[in-house]
Design a protein around this motif. Structure first.
Motif, PDB file in Angstrom:
ATOM      1  N   TRP A  64     -26.708 -49.371  10.602  1.00 48.33           N
ATOM      2  CA  TRP A  64     -25.692 -48.334  10.371  1.00 48.33           C
ATOM      3  C   TRP A  64     -24.865 -48.121  11.642  1.00 48.33           C
ATOM      4  O   TRP A  64     -23.636 -48.073  11.588  1.00 48.33           O
ATOM      5  N   VAL A  65     -25.545 -48.013  12.767  1.00 48.69           N
ATOM      6  CA  VAL A  65     -24.845 -47.828  14.040  1.00 48.69           C
ATOM      7  C   VAL A  65     -23.999 -49.045  14.361  1.00 48.69           C
ATOM      8  O   VAL A  65     -22.848 -48.920  14.804  1.00 48.69           O
ATOM      9  N   ARG A  66     -24.532 -50.227  14.153  1.00 50.10           N
ATOM     10  CA  ARG A  66     -23.782 -51.441  14.447  1.00 50.10           C
ATOM     11  C   ARG A  66     -22.503 -51.502  13.599  1.00 50.10           C
ATOM     12  O   ARG A  66     -21.427 -51.871  14.108  1.00 50.10           O
ATOM     13  N   ALA A  67     -22.583 -51.115  12.325  1.00 49.14           N
ATOM     14  CA  ALA A  67     -21.393 -51.102  11.473  1.00 49.14           C
ATOM     15  C   ALA A  67     -20.375 -50.085  11.982  1.00 49.14           C
ATOM     16  O   ALA A  67     -19.164 -50.361  12.001  1.00 49.14           O
ATOM     17  N   MET A  68     -20.847 -48.916  12.421  1.00 51.33           N
ATOM     18  CA  MET A  68     -19.948 -47.907  12.961  1.00 51.33           C
ATOM     19  C   MET A  68     -19.236 -48.435  14.205  1.00 51.33           C
ATOM     20  O   MET A  68     -18.034 -48.253  14.389  1.00 51.33           O
ATOM     21  N   GLU A  69     -19.988 -49.114  15.068  1.00 58.50           N
ATOM     22  CA  GLU A  69     -19.402 -49.631  16.301  1.00 58.50           C
ATOM     23  C   GLU A  69     -18.382 -50.741  16.033  1.00 58.50           C
ATOM     24  O   GLU A  69     -17.523 -51.018  16.870  1.00 58.50           O
ATOM     25  N   LYS A  70     -18.473 -51.364  14.884  1.00 62.65           N
ATOM     26  CA  LYS A  70     -17.510 -52.387  14.494  1.00 62.65           C
ATOM     27  C   LYS A  70     -16.317 -51.802  13.742  1.00 62.65           C
ATOM     28  O   LYS A  70     -15.447 -52.544  13.287  1.00 62.65           O
ATOM     29  N   GLY A  71     -16.284 -50.465  13.600  1.00 59.52           N
ATOM     30  CA  GLY A  71     -15.196 -49.832  12.868  1.00 59.52           C
ATOM     31  C   GLY A  71     -15.356 -49.906  11.371  1.00 59.52           C
ATOM     32  O   GLY A  71     -14.372 -49.798  10.631  1.00 59.52           O
ATOM     33  N   ARG A  72     -16.601 -50.054  10.914  1.00 54.79           N
ATOM     34  CA  ARG A  72     -16.884 -50.107   9.468  1.00 54.79           C
ATOM     35  C   ARG A  72     -17.852 -48.990   9.100  1.00 54.79           C
ATOM     36  O   ARG A  72     -19.022 -49.235   8.773  1.00 54.79           O
ATOM     37  N   PRO A  73     -17.402 -47.744   9.183  1.00 51.77           N
ATOM     38  CA  PRO A  73     -18.320 -46.618   8.969  1.00 51.77           C
ATOM     39  C   PRO A  73     -18.852 -46.564   7.547  1.00 51.77           C
ATOM     40  O   PRO A  73     -18.160 -46.910   6.587  1.00 51.77           O
ATOM     41  N   GLN A  74     -20.100 -46.143   7.443  1.00 53.68           N
ATOM     42  CA  GLN A  74     -20.758 -45.937   6.162  1.00 53.68           C
ATOM     43  C   GLN A  74     -21.143 -44.469   6.035  1.00 53.68           C
ATOM     44  O   GLN A  74     -21.181 -43.735   7.015  1.00 53.68           O
ATOM     45  N   ASP A  75     -21.401 -44.022   4.809  1.00 54.22           N
ATOM     46  CA  ASP A  75     -21.852 -42.647   4.624  1.00 54.22           C
ATOM     47  C   ASP A  75     -23.119 -42.411   5.438  1.00 54.22           C
ATOM     48  O   ASP A  75     -23.992 -43.289   5.522  1.00 54.22           O
ATOM     49  N   PHE A  76     -23.223 -41.220   6.013  1.00 52.22           N
ATOM     50  CA  PHE A  76     -24.340 -40.927   6.902  1.00 52.22           C
ATOM     51  C   PHE A  76     -25.678 -40.976   6.179  1.00 52.22           C
ATOM     52  O   PHE A  76     -26.705 -41.284   6.795  1.00 52.22           O
ATOM     53  N   ASP A  77     -25.681 -40.717   4.873  1.00 53.89           N
ATOM     54  CA  ASP A  77     -26.958 -40.745   4.157  1.00 53.89           C
ATOM     55  C   ASP A  77     -27.514 -42.158   4.007  1.00 53.89           C
ATOM     56  O   ASP A  77     -28.639 -42.351   3.532  1.00 53.89           O
ATOM     57  N   ARG A  78     -26.774 -43.161   4.485  1.00 51.40           N
ATOM     58  CA  ARG A  78     -27.263 -44.539   4.467  1.00 51.40           C
ATOM     59  C   ARG A  78     -27.923 -44.935   5.787  1.00 51.40           C
ATOM     60  O   ARG A  78     -28.392 -46.062   5.929  1.00 51.40           O
TER      61      ARG A  78
END
Length: 342
Positions: free
Chosen positions: A253-267
């Motif tokens: 989840w963090v790696r996706a956020m750092e790539k600019g691909r945010p996911q819902d926090f409940d994931r």
């Protein structure tokens, strides 16, 4: 509740502070998030793009406004120009409250909507939104003539004038390493979470921080980050002992956020969500040990030290006279009326 995240540069403290902020916001808890690191990365970690982060107002640039507002009608402060980062509140000072609107928040804080909250939600803290305040990065005019603590001083001044309760949070992403000890701000928190990697350098910052904080009653717990297996865990337990609270490993989840691909926090992965719940429970438990008298004494202690060391000479005033011996910060001040101009 006032919470600090500290640690070695690159330890992941900004990532973990942003996850904790998201956890609180998802629980509909009012949050003010503060980026007090010289490397301003909290805004992107909360989902803002580069342009949005660059457009945020900075505390350092609005220090005269902050001082003038906080001074209020305090007769011990002749002018805002005589206020320094450690100036304590007294009778007539205006205090900050997390769940209010005031000129300081209007000028320096911006609502950040998390996980699908709308712009309308962002008008106030809560509802998966947080208020974000940033010190601001070094500018070209700062290079060679100013230290970063001149910008962080705005945060310290705000914390000195803050009254807060249990179910509301200020979360500060502090500057890396032991630089936090260049001011008294390290004593301004109910709980300090130190992020440590399972390396010698990672635990060296922990030892230094604990040694410096020992005489000031700082509540310190360690988050082991980038823990990849039993050997990493055993290393941290041997080096940190009972101060080790939780460990965090890899996060897709963090790696996706750092790539600019945010996911819902409940994931976010359940082990990491469980770690955030432990942080929340630990921070909440610190409220029962809050000592307003000690908090006020330490605030005055550091103000007098700064006044003697440099403040008196810089302002041309006796800053010790700013101390109101009858004034005590307390939660009862949450409901006290705000002093108005004469």
């Amino acid at each position: 509740m006032k919470i600090a995240f500290v640690g070695k540069g690159g330890s992941g403290k900004t990532t973990l502070s942003s996850l904790f902020i998201r956890h609180l916001a998802a629980a509909r808890i009012p949050v003010i998030a503060v980026d007090a690191d010289i490397n301003q990365h909290l805004a992107p970690a909360l989902g803002l793009d580069e342009a949005e982060a660059a457009a945020l107002p900075t505390l350092g640039a609005r220090l005269p406004l902050i001082k003038e507002y906080l001074r209020g009608t305090n007769p011990r402060i002749a002018s805002a120009d005589t206020m320094i980062k450690t100036t304590p509140p007294g009778e007539g000072s205006r205090l900050l409250r997390i769940q209010e609107d005031n000129p300081v928040f209007a000028a320096c804080a911006r609502p950040v909507a998390l996980d699908g909250a709308t712009a309308a939600d962002g008008a106030s803290p809560g509802a998966s939104t947080v208020r974000l305040m940033v010190t601001g990065p070094f500018t070209e005019s700062d290079l060679g003539v100013a230290c970063y603590h001149s910008k962080v001083g705005a945060v310290e001044l705000c914390l000195n004038h803050l009254v807060d309760g249990r179910d509301e949070y200020v979360v500060v992403d502090m500057t890396a390493g032991s630089d936090s000890f260049a001011s008294g701000m390290f004593t301004r928190f109910d709980m300090t979470f130190l992020v440590a990697e399972p390396t010698r350098k990672g635990v060296a910052v922990y030892r230094q921080y604990k040694e410096y904080a020992r005489d000031f009653g700082v509540a310190l717990r360690v988050i082991g980050n980038k823990v990849q297996g039993p050997d990493d865990l055993a290393f941290l337990r041997a080096e940190v002992g009972d101060d080790l609270l939780v460990t965090v490993g890899h996060s897709d989840w963090v790696r996706a956020m750092e790539k600019g691909r945010p996911q819902d926090f409940d994931r976010l992965e359940e082990p990491n969500r469980r770690a955030l719940r432990v942080l929340h429970e630990t921070a909440d438990g610190a409220y029962d040990r809050r000592d307003w008298d000690r908090y006020t004494r330490q605030m005055v202690h550091f103000h007098l030290r700064n006044a003697e060391s440099w403040g008196n000479a810089k302002t041309g005033a006796d800053l010790a006279a700013q101390v109101d011996p009858a004034f005590r910060l307390s939660e009862e001040l949450l409901t006290a009326p705000v002093p108005q101009p004469a």
